[in-house]
Motif scaffolding. Sequence first.
Motif, PDB file in Angstrom:
ATOM      1  N   ARG A 175       0.826  -1.211   0.000  1.00 52.33           N
ATOM      2  CA  ARG A 175       0.000   0.000   0.000  1.00 52.33           C
ATOM      3  C   ARG A 175       0.854   1.251   0.000  1.00 52.33           C
ATOM      4  O   ARG A 175       1.868   1.343   0.692  1.00 52.33           O
ATOM      5  CB  ARG A 175      -0.914   0.000   1.231  1.00 52.33           C
ATOM      6  N   PRO A 182      -4.273   6.088  -3.753  1.00 48.31           N
ATOM      7  CA  PRO A 182      -5.353   5.132  -3.464  1.00 48.31           C
ATOM      8  C   PRO A 182      -5.399   3.959  -4.429  1.00 48.31           C
ATOM      9  O   PRO A 182      -5.991   2.924  -4.114  1.00 48.31           O
ATOM     10  CB  PRO A 182      -6.619   5.999  -3.577  1.00 48.31           C
ATOM     11  N   ARG A 208      -2.887   2.210  -5.274  1.00 46.66           N
ATOM     12  CA  ARG A 208      -1.928   1.219  -4.770  1.00 46.66           C
ATOM     13  C   ARG A 208      -2.362   0.819  -3.356  1.00 46.66           C
ATOM     14  O   ARG A 208      -1.848   1.307  -2.363  1.00 46.66           O
ATOM     15  CB  ARG A 208      -0.515   1.791  -4.783  1.00 46.66           C
ATOM     16  N   ARG A 209      -3.339  -0.082  -3.302  1.00 46.85           N
ATOM     17  CA  ARG A 209      -3.898  -0.486  -2.003  1.00 46.85           C
ATOM     18  C   ARG A 209      -3.299  -1.802  -1.514  1.00 46.85           C
ATOM     19  O   ARG A 209      -3.696  -2.352  -0.505  1.00 46.85           O
ATOM     20  CB  ARG A 209      -5.420  -0.563  -2.065  1.00 46.85           C
ATOM     21  N   PRO A 259      -5.973  -2.630   6.432  1.00 46.18           N
ATOM     22  CA  PRO A 259      -5.167  -2.181   5.295  1.00 46.18           C
ATOM     23  C   PRO A 259      -3.930  -3.050   5.124  1.00 46.18           C
ATOM     24  O   PRO A 259      -3.498  -3.742   6.051  1.00 46.18           O
ATOM     25  CB  PRO A 259      -4.785  -0.751   5.684  1.00 46.18           C
ATOM     26  N   THR A 294       2.545  -0.990   4.403  1.00 48.97           N
ATOM     27  CA  THR A 294       3.125  -0.050   3.450  1.00 48.97           C
ATOM     28  C   THR A 294       4.546  -0.483   3.096  1.00 48.97           C
ATOM     29  O   THR A 294       5.081  -1.441   3.656  1.00 48.97           O
ATOM     30  CB  THR A 294       3.160   1.360   4.047  1.00 48.97           C
TER      31      THR A 294
END
Length: 410
Positions: A211, A216, A218-219, A320, A323
């Motif tokens: 993410r 947005p 690249r979730r 989520p 990252t």
Amino acid sequence: MPDRALSTPLDDSFERYLQDKGKGRGGDGGNYRRNAARELERFAEWAAGDRGDDDWTGIVPDDVDREPTIDDLDERVFREYARHLGGDRGLKQNTVQTYYRYISAWCGWCVNEGYLEAHYAQRASAMAPLPEDDGRKPGDQQAWTSEQRHDLTRHADERARDAVEAFTTLPEDTDPLDKQRARYAALKAARDRALVFVLAYTAVRVGELLRDPNDPRRRGVRWEDLSLDDGSMDVYRKKQQWDAASLPDPVISPLRSYRQLMAPPTERWPVFPTFDQRTLAELVREELAERGKRPEAITERREEYARDLLLALDEDIRPPSITTDGARSILQRLSEAAEIEIDHPKHDYLAPHGGRRGMGEVLVRAFGYTVAARYLDNSEEMVRERYSHIEAGELGDVATEALEEIDSIP
């Protein structure tokens, strides 16, 4: 700002950080700890206004008489420190980058430990004064060697196998919360193993896999994006479009066993969800409240679980994805735990992009630039440029062979 940071002097966090990063009993050994301690001490002196500059009074407001605390930190502080490092002190560009990374790593630790709300040192405005080009050629960029790849994947695999076995062999009368803790540990180790194998063997860019909070689109990849039977994965490429990436054989088994252990409630779940407790706690509370649960009922429900991630799985509260910063933290932790030898001017751990470049090295040497370009999703021209050191070495071998042949002529 977290309450614990309001009056915490900078120095008070250093020792805990260094213990976490150190090696040996008590975390009091290791080169990284020694070098980080030196740079943290310099940062503390600079923050207090002791840098030999009459115009600099430190990060504490002029009308306040106290030592700097973590509450004084923000991205402007790190930007000023980056400017200080890059000043006319005669430091090389690589050295400036290295010194700043020590402070940035401590800042990231402060976020994980609840001292800071955000990783201010990694923000673009904070890093802007750092030198952009250190003069290194593409061939000097970190690329995982075959030995490093083997050591990292073996460590991640052994760690996951041990955690899964510890969970699956628990006695039937094990306390439910203890069983949940074992499952959580197994899930985390299996996720880390799957991530390591994907980065090591697919050559997918880490930004295409995980993410990006600022984009947005690249979730992070979801289970619906993977086809383990076909050995492919849909990712949002750097060229701003979805495309299929290959999942070679070494990646399939870690992903399949991880999926079986997780049993995601829907295909839309991220393959690599965050395990950050603060993020998950907030997410669970908000989602259950939206579903009509009262605060007391939410508290009671959460107390039934050792970790909010397990509650999220049961209630299909989709977290989520981690990252790219999260991936770097995982690789830092695993590189240290595996005690992998790393000799690189920029990274003291196996960075995500190094896995991609390492696979590029393998493919170019084994199959040439055309095949490597297709696998790396790059133009052949760019691959030739980035791996020009390989061609130069091969041409050197040709020249050596030619000279030997000429010299042998009577």
